[in-house]
Design a protein around this motif. Structure first.
Motif, short mmCIF file in Angstrom:
data_model
loop_
_atom_site.label_atom_id
_atom_site.label_comp_id
_atom_site.label_asym_id
_atom_site.label_seq_id
_atom_site.Cartn_x
_atom_site.Cartn_y
_atom_site.Cartn_z
N GLN A 105 -10.77 -29.20 -10.63
CA GLN A 105 -11.36 -27.97 -10.09
C GLN A 105 -10.75 -26.75 -10.76
O GLN A 105 -9.55 -26.66 -10.93
CB GLN A 105 -11.11 -27.89 -8.58
N ALA A 106 -11.57 -25.80 -11.13
CA ALA A 106 -11.09 -24.57 -11.76
C ALA A 106 -11.21 -23.39 -10.80
O ALA A 106 -11.09 -22.25 -11.21
CB ALA A 106 -11.86 -24.29 -13.03
N ASP A 107 -11.44 -23.66 -9.52
CA ASP A 107 -11.64 -22.55 -8.58
C ASP A 107 -10.36 -22.19 -7.83
O ASP A 107 -10.38 -21.35 -6.94
CB ASP A 107 -12.77 -22.86 -7.61
N LEU A 108 -9.26 -22.80 -8.19
CA LEU A 108 -7.98 -22.47 -7.55
C LEU A 108 -6.88 -22.62 -8.58
O LEU A 108 -6.87 -23.58 -9.33
CB LEU A 108 -7.73 -23.44 -6.39
N VAL A 109 -5.99 -21.65 -8.62
CA VAL A 109 -4.87 -21.71 -9.57
C VAL A 109 -3.57 -21.39 -8.87
O VAL A 109 -3.54 -20.79 -7.80
CB VAL A 109 -5.06 -20.72 -10.76
N ALA A 110 -2.50 -21.80 -9.52
CA ALA A 110 -1.16 -21.37 -9.14
C ALA A 110 -0.66 -20.57 -10.32
O ALA A 110 -0.53 -21.11 -11.42
CB ALA A 110 -0.26 -22.55 -8.87
N ARG A 111 -0.44 -19.28 -10.14
CA ARG A 111 0.03 -18.43 -11.24
C ARG A 111 1.53 -18.21 -11.10
O ARG A 111 2.01 -17.88 -10.02
CB ARG A 111 -0.68 -17.09 -11.21
N ILE A 112 2.22 -18.37 -12.21
CA ILE A 112 3.65 -18.06 -12.25
C ILE A 112 3.78 -16.77 -13.04
O ILE A 112 3.40 -16.72 -14.21
CB ILE A 112 4.45 -19.19 -12.90
N ILE A 113 4.29 -15.75 -12.37
CA ILE A 113 4.41 -14.44 -13.01
C ILE A 113 5.84 -13.94 -12.88
O ILE A 113 6.58 -14.34 -11.99
CB ILE A 113 3.43 -13.41 -12.41
N LYS A 114 6.24 -13.08 -13.81
CA LYS A 114 7.58 -12.51 -13.80
C LYS A 114 7.71 -11.54 -12.64
O LYS A 114 6.87 -10.67 -12.45
CB LYS A 114 7.85 -11.79 -15.13
N GLY A 115 8.74 -11.73 -11.85
CA GLY A 115 9.03 -10.82 -10.74
C GLY A 115 10.07 -9.80 -11.16
O GLY A 115 10.22 -9.50 -12.34
N THR A 116 10.83 -9.32 -10.20
CA THR A 116 11.88 -8.36 -10.51
C THR A 116 13.16 -9.09 -10.88
O THR A 116 13.43 -10.18 -10.38
CB THR A 116 12.14 -7.43 -9.30
N GLY A 117 13.93 -8.47 -11.75
CA GLY A 117 15.21 -9.05 -12.15
C GLY A 117 15.02 -10.41 -12.80
O GLY A 117 14.22 -10.57 -13.70
N GLU A 118 15.78 -11.39 -12.33
CA GLU A 118 15.75 -12.73 -12.89
C GLU A 118 14.84 -13.67 -12.09
O GLU A 118 14.99 -14.88 -12.16
CB GLU A 118 17.17 -13.30 -12.92
N HIS A 119 13.91 -13.12 -11.32
CA HIS A 119 13.07 -13.95 -10.47
C HIS A 119 11.63 -14.05 -10.99
O HIS A 119 11.13 -13.17 -11.67
CB HIS A 119 13.06 -13.43 -9.03
N TRP A 120 11.01 -15.17 -10.63
CA TRP A 120 9.62 -15.45 -10.93
C TRP A 120 8.90 -15.66 -9.61
O TRP A 120 9.52 -15.98 -8.59
CB TRP A 120 9.49 -16.70 -11.80
N ILE A 121 7.59 -15.50 -9.63
CA ILE A 121 6.78 -15.67 -8.42
C ILE A 121 5.67 -16.67 -8.71
O ILE A 121 4.97 -16.53 -9.72
CB ILE A 121 6.15 -14.33 -7.97
N LEU A 122 5.55 -17.66 -7.85
CA LEU A 122 4.41 -18.59 -7.92
C LEU A 122 3.45 -18.16 -6.83
O LEU A 122 3.83 -18.04 -5.67
CB LEU A 122 4.86 -20.02 -7.69
N LYS A 123 2.19 -17.86 -7.22
CA LYS A 123 1.17 -17.43 -6.27
C LYS A 123 0.02 -18.39 -6.27
O LYS A 123 -0.48 -18.78 -7.32
CB LYS A 123 0.63 -16.03 -6.63
N TRP A 124 -0.43 -18.79 -5.06
CA TRP A 124 -1.64 -19.59 -4.91
C TRP A 124 -2.80 -18.63 -4.74
O TRP A 124 -2.73 -17.72 -3.92
CB TRP A 124 -1.55 -20.47 -3.67
N MET A 125 -3.89 -18.79 -5.52
CA MET A 125 -5.00 -17.87 -5.42
C MET A 125 -6.27 -18.47 -6.01
O MET A 125 -6.19 -19.40 -6.83
CB MET A 125 -4.67 -16.55 -6.11
#
Length: 129
Positions: A105-125
């Protein structure tokens, strides 16, 4: 006793961390049979992948943020998160962020993006955002 919060906001007590990691890893790859309810398959894949990542964070001494749409994690756990996702997701890199598309399925992704400092964010969308 350690605990995590699942994506539904429920607190889960961890009594056997290695056993819980094994269970979440196994369940993250399951699909309903017969494969008719794609929405339920997506929901279960996200749920168990989210649990697996949070358990890996606990194993590595991190305390997961409790949010139902994203996970904040430090730089040193980025390979662990990518490993969790790459077992059941197709991983593609786009402009310094990894985009993990759910199996067929291509209708849902988990994006890993650079957050603040040394952190990353995984978002379900949804994929169209």
């Amino acid at each position: 006793m350690k605990h995590i919060i699942d994506i539904n906001g429920l607190e889960l007590q961890i009594t056997d961390l290695e056993g819980a990691i094994h269970q979440a890893r196994t369940f993250s790859g399951f699909e309903m049979s017969p494969p008719g309810n794609q929405e339920e398959n997506r929901r279960l894949t996200i749920y168990w992948t989210d649990i697996w990542i949070k358990l890996e964070m606990v194993k590595h001494g991190e305390e997961p943020e409790n949010d139902n749409t994203e996970i904040l994690f430090p730089e040193q756990l980025r390979p662990v998160v990518l490993q969790c996702l790459s077992e059941n997701w197709k991983v593609e890199t786009h402009k310094n962020e990894e985009v993990c598309i759910w199996r067929e399925q291509a209708d849902l992704v988990a994006r890993i993006i650079k957050g603040t400092g040394e952190h990353w964010i995984l978002k379900w969308m949804p994929a169209d955002k």
